[in-house]
Write a protein that holds these residues in place. Sequence first.
Motif, PDB file in Angstrom:
ATOM      1  N   PHE A 132      -0.321  -3.153   7.218  1.00  0.00           N
ATOM      2  CA  PHE A 132       0.659  -3.583   6.217  1.00  0.00           C
ATOM      3  C   PHE A 132       0.127  -3.582   4.792  1.00  0.00           C
ATOM      4  CE2 PHE A 132       0.009  -8.055   8.323  1.00  0.00           C
ATOM      5  CZ  PHE A 132      -1.327  -8.107   7.918  1.00  0.00           C
ATOM      6  N   TRP A 133      -1.194  -3.513   4.605  1.00  0.00           N
ATOM      7  CA  TRP A 133      -1.728  -3.491   3.244  1.00  0.00           C
ATOM      8  C   TRP A 133      -1.160  -2.323   2.433  1.00  0.00           C
ATOM      9  CZ3 TRP A 133      -7.548  -3.949   4.950  1.00  0.00           C
ATOM     10  CH2 TRP A 133      -7.799  -5.268   5.378  1.00  0.00           C
ATOM     11  N   GLN A 169      -1.931 -10.881   1.578  1.00  0.00           N
ATOM     12  CA  GLN A 169      -0.937 -10.535   0.566  1.00  0.00           C
ATOM     13  C   GLN A 169      -1.601  -9.894  -0.656  1.00  0.00           C
ATOM     14  OE1 GLN A 169       2.016 -10.714   1.645  1.00  0.00           O
ATOM     15  NE2 GLN A 169       1.720 -12.135   3.368  1.00  0.00           N
ATOM     16  N   ASP A 170      -0.933  -8.881  -1.204  1.00  0.00           N
ATOM     17  CA  ASP A 170      -1.386  -8.192  -2.419  1.00  0.00           C
ATOM     18  C   ASP A 170      -2.751  -7.540  -2.224  1.00  0.00           C
ATOM     19  OD1 ASP A 170       0.923  -9.362  -3.589  1.00  0.00           O
ATOM     20  OD2 ASP A 170      -0.230 -11.095  -4.249  1.00  0.00           O
ATOM     21  N   PHE A 171      -3.115  -7.236  -0.990  1.00  0.00           N
ATOM     22  CA  PHE A 171      -4.483  -6.812  -0.698  1.00  0.00           C
ATOM     23  C   PHE A 171      -4.843  -5.505  -1.400  1.00  0.00           C
ATOM     24  CE2 PHE A 171      -8.205  -5.531   1.663  1.00  0.00           C
ATOM     25  CZ  PHE A 171      -8.816  -6.738   1.976  1.00  0.00           C
ATOM     26  N   ALA A 211       2.581 -12.930   6.744  1.00  0.00           N
ATOM     27  CA  ALA A 211       1.181 -12.936   7.155  1.00  0.00           C
ATOM     28  C   ALA A 211       0.397 -13.963   6.352  1.00  0.00           C
ATOM     29  CB  ALA A 211       0.579 -11.551   6.971  1.00  0.00           C
ATOM     30  N   GLU A 212      -0.801 -14.217   6.793  1.00  0.00           N
ATOM     31  CA  GLU A 212      -1.705 -15.148   6.122  1.00  0.00           C
ATOM     32  C   GLU A 212      -1.895 -14.739   4.657  1.00  0.00           C
ATOM     33  OE1 GLU A 212      -2.450 -14.991  10.506  1.00  0.00           O
ATOM     34  OE2 GLU A 212      -2.154 -13.516   8.915  1.00  0.00           O
ATOM     35  N   GLY A 213      -2.136 -15.732   3.827  1.00  0.00           N
ATOM     36  CA  GLY A 213      -2.214 -15.498   2.387  1.00  0.00           C
ATOM     37  C   GLY A 213      -3.230 -14.453   1.982  1.00  0.00           C
ATOM     38  N   LEU A 256       3.617  -8.583  -7.486  1.00  0.00           N
ATOM     39  CA  LEU A 256       2.770  -9.295  -6.516  1.00  0.00           C
ATOM     40  C   LEU A 256       3.480 -10.487  -5.899  1.00  0.00           C
ATOM     41  CD1 LEU A 256      -0.665  -9.229  -8.386  1.00  0.00           C
ATOM     42  CD2 LEU A 256       0.309  -7.558  -6.800  1.00  0.00           C
ATOM     43  N   VAL A 257       3.030 -10.830  -4.695  1.00  0.00           N
ATOM     44  CA  VAL A 257       3.567 -11.993  -3.989  1.00  0.00           C
ATOM     45  C   VAL A 257       2.997 -13.270  -4.581  1.00  0.00           C
ATOM     46  CG1 VAL A 257       3.681 -13.166  -1.759  1.00  0.00           C
ATOM     47  CG2 VAL A 257       3.850 -10.677  -1.853  1.00  0.00           C
ATOM     48  N   GLY A 258       1.668 -13.289  -4.778  1.00  0.00           N
ATOM     49  CA  GLY A 258       1.024 -14.448  -5.352  1.00  0.00           C
ATOM     50  C   GLY A 258       1.232 -15.696  -4.542  1.00  0.00           C
ATOM     51  N   ALA A 259       1.659 -16.763  -5.193  1.00  0.00           N
ATOM     52  CA  ALA A 259       1.750 -18.073  -4.558  1.00  0.00           C
ATOM     53  C   ALA A 259       2.929 -18.195  -3.609  1.00  0.00           C
ATOM     54  CB  ALA A 259       1.858 -19.159  -5.624  1.00  0.00           C
ATOM     55  N   THR A 260       3.801 -17.176  -3.535  1.00  0.00           N
ATOM     56  CA  THR A 260       4.967 -17.295  -2.664  1.00  0.00           C
ATOM     57  C   THR A 260       4.629 -17.022  -1.203  1.00  0.00           C
ATOM     58  OG1 THR A 260       5.614 -14.981  -2.933  1.00  0.00           O
ATOM     59  CG2 THR A 260       6.453 -16.539  -4.546  1.00  0.00           C
TER      60      THR A 260
END
Length: 227
Positions: A50-51, A183-185, A178-180, A220-224
Motif C-alpha cells: 500500500f505504500w 501512512q505517508d511512507f 493501517a498503523e500510523g 498527506l494523511v498526517g495526524a488523521t
Amino acid sequence: MGVVAATLGASAFWVSSRSFAEPAALVPAPMMDEAPRPHLETAVVAGGCFWGVQGVFQHVKGVSEAISGYSGGSKANAHYEIVGTGQTGHAESVRITFDPRVVSYGKILQIYFSVATDPTELNHQGADTGTQYRSTIFAANPEQRKVAAAYISQLDKAHAFDAPVVTTIEPFKAFYPAEGYHQDFATLHPDDGYIATNDMPKIAALRQFFPALYRPQAKLVGATASE
C-alpha cells in the motif's frame, strides 16, 4: 445514480520495465464512467504494497485523502503482522476520497491500472507475494462494480497488456486504516531502498502520463491516521 459514456483515451504504450519494478502503461480511458455528482466519493483499491498505491494517489488532483489500510477481512485481524500471514482475507488497500468534479471514478481506475499496479499479477506484485498483495477493486456500490467490470473487459478486448487482466472485483465491506507508521511512507522515506526502486517510479509515471492531474505536493494523511 447512473453511468455515462466517456471518450476513449490514447492508445496504450509501455515504459521500459528496466526503469520500474513493475512495468507502467498508459492504458485507454474507460468508455463507461459514473455520472457526475456534486459530493465527495470514495474508492478502495488494492494492488500490492500500500505504500506505493497511497503515494500515487496522494499526488492526484481532486483526491482529498488517500489512506493505507486493510480491506477484505475482519476488524479483529486488521493488523500488519497478522495480515502479513496471508490468511486473513485482507488485502493491503488504499481508501481514496476524491471529488468527482475534478477526477472521476473512471479516471481513478485508469490511473490505478496505468501506474499503481500490474493488473496481470493477482496474488503478488513484484517481489511481494501473498493474497494480501492481490490486485483487487473493492466496489462500494453497483455503479462502481459496473464501471470496473466494463473497464476490465474493455482493457482485455483491447489487449492493453501482454497478459489478461486478473484484477478481481470484490464487494466492499469495511476498511481499516493501517498503523500510523505506514501512512505517508513513500513521501517520508523517498530514499528507502524499497520506495526508491518500486514506488518513486510509479509517481514519476503518474507525472508523465497524467500531467493535468499531477499534483507536485502530496496530500498527506498526517495526524488523521489511526495509530
